[in-house]
Design an enzyme around this catalytic site. Structure first.
Site, PDB file in Angstrom:
ATOM      1  N   ASP A   1       0.874  -1.167   0.000  1.00 49.45           N
ATOM      2  CA  ASP A   1       0.000   0.000   0.000  1.00 49.45           C
ATOM      3  C   ASP A   1       0.917   1.224   0.000  1.00 49.45           C
ATOM      4  O   ASP A   1       1.477   1.595   1.028  1.00 49.45           O
ATOM      5  CB  ASP A   1      -0.899  -0.023   1.236  1.00 49.45           C
TER       6      ASP A   1
ATOM      7  N   LYS B   1      -3.079  12.341  -2.771  1.00 47.20           N
ATOM      8  CA  LYS B   1      -2.125  12.550  -1.689  1.00 47.20           C
ATOM      9  C   LYS B   1      -0.773  13.027  -2.232  1.00 47.20           C
ATOM     10  O   LYS B   1       0.174  13.232  -1.482  1.00 47.20           O
ATOM     11  CB  LYS B   1      -1.930  11.248  -0.907  1.00 47.20           C
TER      12      LYS B   1
END
Lengths: 414, 150
Positions: A201, A227
């Site tokens: 991840d 992000k």
């Protein structure tokens, strides 16, 4: 000598022109989602205004232009993460969709009863719940590597739990709560030695430290654009080509087929078979611009900047009475997110008080409820850094914390 | 309304020293409220008399100062009250926290505490809309506990 020219960077981000409550914004929540520079916003506007059409369909100019831009995003991602080919890059809705595609499309296809999926106790829900769902369907078992006394990935427990029943090791590249950086290279090597695939991840890791997927040697990596200075609604899944070939599409629909009859369909080539439906076309242009922005700064400089701010913040926070930081003390083992609590002040109260001082922090369980439970607190407050943050932001955080400490001072006990 | 007003000492006081926290031995009804977004939890237990008034109340839970002080102040406010009186208090609190309405219809900002007592300290939460759900959690939990007796 600062690693980044933050004054120049900040001038690229229109949000910092704003005052809230008459105060400058000290944005310390990039771990949840980053702000966007004009370069990203303008690129999307220009594309949507003058070059937009659906991709991979029309034989007309606009559609060809849009397709070229969309595929340019794929090759930009491939370059950014060191993939050997753009065909190893699947553009998804975000890291969550990418992880679901891996869990259902690879795990659902290859896991059997008795197989083990090894996760950590500090995964974001996005790298936990899809595996719970797939485990329920396949009969595979979940097992977990905890963090050790310094909030680091417990390599001893990992080695003890790693056996040939483990088929998948799914691990965060950087904890969104603790900042912990698990030793990915060692995890990959040892997992492969027992025949397990490694899913990373990368939602926190890649925007802040970058990644070279070929060098790392993992099997799958999932990332969100929002992000890393890009827009919402797009992200990517990188998979090594042999793993992508082993994976079934998780979604069916337009654009992912080679041929269709009423009874059945065959899949398009990789990566298109994993991209059912009209993708996030405008957003892909934003992601390209975000990657180009980060490349111009240099990911080494971005990582060094995060590290400098983290060291400065941890140093100052260490002097705050009753403040507890949850994360590795070894700076080389952590990234730029700092979770903390202050005395008996609830983190939501802290976040409100800090907001009144112009400081934006996240408070809550950070989509990692099992972890926050394991920390023995109902919630934490979290400050996270990115390219536009400066020591001024950290100083504002400290000033806000002293306001909070005053409001919650023990002398107020009646 | 400043931050100082929000975190008036009365809120901190009820947060630190919550009232009516002891579990009830013979509760007639109970309900648990959770705010899944922020994790605040409140449990409400009630002992009711024949006519439905609240003889005893226990509120306990965990969460921010707003949710937990609201629970504590609510418990003081409804204890010993009849159903009609409770309904009136609930309605006044709801109106005080309702951003679509004008709280000054209900309370008098010139005389803080004159209508609903301590809990008027939560008036300041209106300034922080995201936190209103914290203040409301004990009240919706109380309503659920009462509804279960119907």
């Amino acid at each position: 000598m600062p690693s980044l020219d933050t004054a120049a960077i900040r001038s690229d981000f229109p949000v910092f022109e704003r005052l809230i409550g008459g105060k400058q914004i000290h944005f310390l929540d990039s771990g949840a989602s980053s702000q966007k520079p004009s370069q990203v916003l303008d690129a999307m506007t220009e594309f949507a205004a003058h070059h937009y059409a659906n991709v991979h369909r029309g034989a007309y100019t606009l559609s060809l232009e849009a397709t070229t831009e969309f595929e340019r995003c794929r090759s930009s991602v491939a370059r950014f993460i060191g993939a050997t080919s753009p065909n190893e890059v699947v553009l998804t809705r975000g890291a969550t969709t990418a992880l679901n595609q891996i869990a259902f499309g690879w795990g659902g296809e290859h896991l059997r009863a008795g197989d083990k999926i090894l996760l950590t106790t500090f995964e974001h829900h996005a790298n936990l719940i899809p595996w719970q769902m797939v485990a329920r369907r396949t009969g595979a078992q979940l097992d977990f590597v905890p963090f050790n006394e310094d909030y680091q990935f417990d390599i001893d427990v990992f080695e003890a739990k790693l056996d040939t029943d483990v088929k998948v090791v799914a691990v965060t590249g950087m904890s969104n709560v603790l900042g912990t950086l698990p030793p990915l290279r060692q995890i990959v090597e040892q997992s492969h030695s027992v025949g397990a695939i490694v899913v990373v991840d990368g939602a926190q890791l890649v925007p802040h430290l970058g990644v070279d997927v070929t060098d790392l040697g993992a099997d799958f990596v999932a990332v969100s654009a929002h992000k890393m200075l890009g827009p919402t609604g797009i992200g990517f899944l990188w998979g090594r080509m042999d793993r992508l070939e082993e994976m079934e599409p998780f979604e069916g629909g337009g654009e992912m087929i080679a041929d269709v009859t009423l009874e059945s369909a065959t899949w398009a080539q990789i990566p298109h078979r994993f991209e059912a439906g009209t993708p996030a076309i405008i957003e892909s242009v934003g992601l390209t611009a975000a990657i180009e922005y980060l490349e111009a700064l240099g990911m080494d400089a971005v990582a060094a900047h995060d590290a400098e701010l983290t060291a400065y913040a941890l140093g100052r926070l260490a002097d705050v009475p009753d403040l507890t930081v949850y994360g590795p003390s070894d700076l080389s083992k952590r990234g730029g997110v700092i979770s903390f609590t202050l005395g008996d002040a609830h983190p939501h109260d802290l976040a409100t008080i800090l907001d009144s001082e112009g400081v934006s922090v996240r408070a809550g369980h950070h989509c990692a409820k099992p972890l926050v439970r394991a920390l023995g607190v109902p919630a934490t407050a979290r400050a996270s850094f990115y390219v536009y943050n400066t020591t001024d932001d950290v100083d504002a955080l400290l000033d806000g914390l002293s306001v909070a400490a005053d409001i919650f001072s023990p002398s107020r006990v009646v | 309304m400043s931050l100082e007003d929000l975190y008036r000492e009365v809120i901190i006081d009820h947060y630190r020293s919550p009232r009516n926290r002891e579990p009830l031995k013979h509760a007639d009804t109970r309900a648990e409220g959770v705010n899944p977004l922020c994790g605040d939890e409140v449990t409400v237990e009630l002992e009711l008399s024949e006519d439905g008034s609240i003889d005893a109340i226990s509120v306990r839970g965990q969460g921010c100062s707003i949710s937990q002080s609201s629970a504590s102040m609510m418990s003081e406010l409804v204890k010993g009250k009849s159903r009609d009186e409770i309904e009136e208090v609930v309605e006044k609190f709801r109106a005080m926290m309702d951003l679509d309405g004008d709280a000054t219809d209900v309370i008098d900002p010139e005389k803080p505490g004159s209508v609903l007592g301590d809990i008027e300290a939560l008036y300041g939460v209106r300034k922080f809309p995201v936190r209103i759900k914290c203040a409301n959690l004990p009240w919706t939990t109380l309503a659920e506990a009462l509804e279960r007796t119907n």
